[in-house]
Scaffold this active site. Structure first.
Site, PDB file in Angstrom:
ATOM      1  N   GLU A  77      -2.067  54.018 -73.559  1.00 50.96           N
ATOM      2  CA  GLU A  77      -1.677  54.527 -72.248  1.00 50.96           C
ATOM      3  C   GLU A  77      -0.580  55.562 -72.419  1.00 50.96           C
ATOM      4  O   GLU A  77       0.296  55.414 -73.257  1.00 50.96           O
ATOM      5  CB  GLU A  77      -1.138  53.382 -71.390  1.00 50.96           C
ATOM      6  CG  GLU A  77      -2.203  52.420 -70.940  1.00 50.96           C
ATOM      7  CD  GLU A  77      -1.588  51.261 -70.174  1.00 50.96           C
ATOM      8  OE1 GLU A  77      -1.851  51.145 -68.978  1.00 50.96           O
ATOM      9  OE2 GLU A  77      -0.829  50.492 -70.776  1.00 50.96           O
ATOM     10  N   ASP A 133      -4.736  41.102 -70.464  1.00 49.03           N
ATOM     11  CA  ASP A 133      -4.301  42.169 -71.373  1.00 49.03           C
ATOM     12  C   ASP A 133      -5.474  42.736 -72.174  1.00 49.03           C
ATOM     13  O   ASP A 133      -5.560  43.948 -72.391  1.00 49.03           O
ATOM     14  CB  ASP A 133      -3.222  41.648 -72.325  1.00 49.03           C
ATOM     15  CG  ASP A 133      -1.951  41.274 -71.575  1.00 49.03           C
ATOM     16  OD1 ASP A 133      -1.659  41.940 -70.554  1.00 49.03           O
ATOM     17  OD2 ASP A 133      -1.269  40.331 -71.998  1.00 49.03           O
ATOM     18  N   ASP A 149      -3.229  47.947 -75.264  1.00 46.35           N
ATOM     19  CA  ASP A 149      -2.371  47.722 -74.096  1.00 46.35           C
ATOM     20  C   ASP A 149      -1.010  47.265 -74.595  1.00 46.35           C
ATOM     21  O   ASP A 149      -0.902  46.271 -75.298  1.00 46.35           O
ATOM     22  CB  ASP A 149      -3.012  46.642 -73.209  1.00 46.35           C
ATOM     23  CG  ASP A 149      -2.152  46.339 -71.998  1.00 46.35           C
ATOM     24  OD1 ASP A 149      -1.806  47.278 -71.273  1.00 46.35           O
ATOM     25  OD2 ASP A 149      -1.818  45.152 -71.779  1.00 46.35           O
TER      26      ASP A 149
END
Ligand SMILES: [Zn+2]
Length: 398
Positions: free
Chosen positions: A267, A363, A183
């Site tokens: 991501e 997170d 992340d």
């Protein structure tokens, strides 16, 4: 199962060009600019007037006529000019796949001068033979291996460099069965699904404070006065220091991640689109411009684009691979029960599932969800028999 594959690896060296050779490089670079600009113009016109898309196949004959028409272009190796036209194909492709802006005209002195020899070159320890130029020495700052596939000559400042692109056969690493989800953060660089947190370097924060102070001071100075220039020079130095500190940290982090993992899931943040959308355009100014550009600037500052690119090629070198997944809901889904709700994330740092009470660092939780999304995509067979990204992406071996 041990599988080997071919990857491309580039090595860059500073050339020891004689003044005469440097002159030849400038001439070649100039001819490449002309070819690029003429071909770009033709493509834009053909599309605007006839809705017709040109590509290198239809445009390479254009190079031949340019070479006949102008002696100085005629003296430049044709393969280099043809390569420029093919580069334009790549630039278009990158544009259509949202990786880059629309290709621009190359202006003298502005664009980075570079040209590539796809063939006819030779390499002999500390020198490279370039067609029509001859042998040019280079500072061999590192060893390199593999079969050279092409060489690119480029200028940075007053120096010329050569990048030697080699095809290397690489065995897929064994024992790299570890998978990790990552992340990306703004205050910190990133958080991993195994709980590891990578901070931004302290020096980075310190310099940023100093930068803000200098920028306030600059605003008070009379433009282009002696004092203005002095402060401006200090700001420039600071920018370089900040960039260096950031790049260092990103390089170290991506190297270590790539060494220790066979599969990395991140991501798909489309960094470029995000920074653009805040600006909007003349007809459609972006919503919440100020608010967004603040966030977007931080995103760029955090170097997410560089992070992803480095992971991609370093994993390719090490025999691992990267999957980018849709970021939707990664911060809102509960990994324990699957409940997805905005309310699950109670603060910036805490995650508590409103359905089952599962709690974790927000997170780390997001990183776990990212890893799962990656596994889900693998399980769907979306990558065929585990097709590494590097074979489909920029590192594709010819
Ligand atoms: Zn839950």
């Amino acid at each position: 199962m041990q599988k080997s594959r071919h990857i491309l690896k580039a090595y860059k060296f500073r050339l020891k060009a004689t003044p005469e050779q440097a002159g030849q490089f400038s001439q070649i670079a100039g001819a490449c600019r002309v070819v690029w600009n003429v071909c770009l113009r033709q493509r834009v016109d053909a599309y605007a007037n006839f809705r017709k898309s040109l590509n290198s196949y239809s445009q390479i004959p254009e190079v031949t006529s340019l070479r006949k028409e102008y002696d100085w272009i005629g003296s430049v190796p044709s393969q280099v000019l043809q390569q420029k036209v093919r580069d334009l194909d790549t630039a278009y492709k990158n544009f259509f796949e949202h990786r880059a802006d629309f290709p621009e005209r190359k202006k003298k002195g502005k664009a980075a001068d570079s040209f590539r020899f796809p063939q006819g070159f030779r390499i002999d320890n500390r020198r490279v033979f370039l067609p029509k130029i001859g042998w040019v020495g280079f500072f061999k700052s590192q060893d390199f291996a593999g079969t050279p596939r092409n060489v690119t000559v480029s200028r940075k400042g007053k120096h010329w460099f050569v990048s030697i692109c080699c095809e290397v056969e690489q065995a897929a690493a064994e024992g790299q069965s570890k998978a990790v989800g990552i992340d990306m953060g703004i205050a910190k660089l990133c958080t991993m699904s195994d709980g590891t947190i990578v901070e931004n370097p302290d020096v980075f924060k310190k310099h940023k404070k100093k930068l803000a102070k200098l920028q306030r001071r600059l605003a008070k100075k009379k433009k282009f006065s002696g004092r203005f220039r002095k402060v401006k020079a200090k700001i420039n130095v600071l920018h370089i220091k900040i960039a260096n500190a950031r790049n260092d940290n990103i390089h170290k982090t991506t190297t270590s991640i790539a060494k220790n993992h066979g599969l990395v899931v991140i991501e798909d943040l489309r960094v470029k689109d995000m920074s653009k959308s805040a600006k909007g355009d003349k007809e459609k100014p972006g919503k919440n411009v100020r608010q967004k550009s603040g966030l977007n600037r931080s995103i760029l500052d955090a170097g997410w684009g560089a992070f992803r690119r480095q992971l991609e090629y370093k994993l390719a070198w090490a025999g691992g691979f990267l999957i980018a997944v849709d970021p939707k809901n990664t911060s809102r889904r509960c990994p324990a029960c699957g409940h997805t709700a905005k309310e699950n994330r109670i603060t910036q740092s805490d995650f508590i599932c409103v359905a089952c009470g599962h709690t974790d660092d927000a997170d780390v939780n997001a990183a776990v969800n990212i890893l799962r999304a990656g596994h889900a995509r693998l399980a769907c067979g979306e990558f065929g028999a585990v097709r590494p990204l590097c074979e489909a992406g920029t590192l594709k071996a010819a």
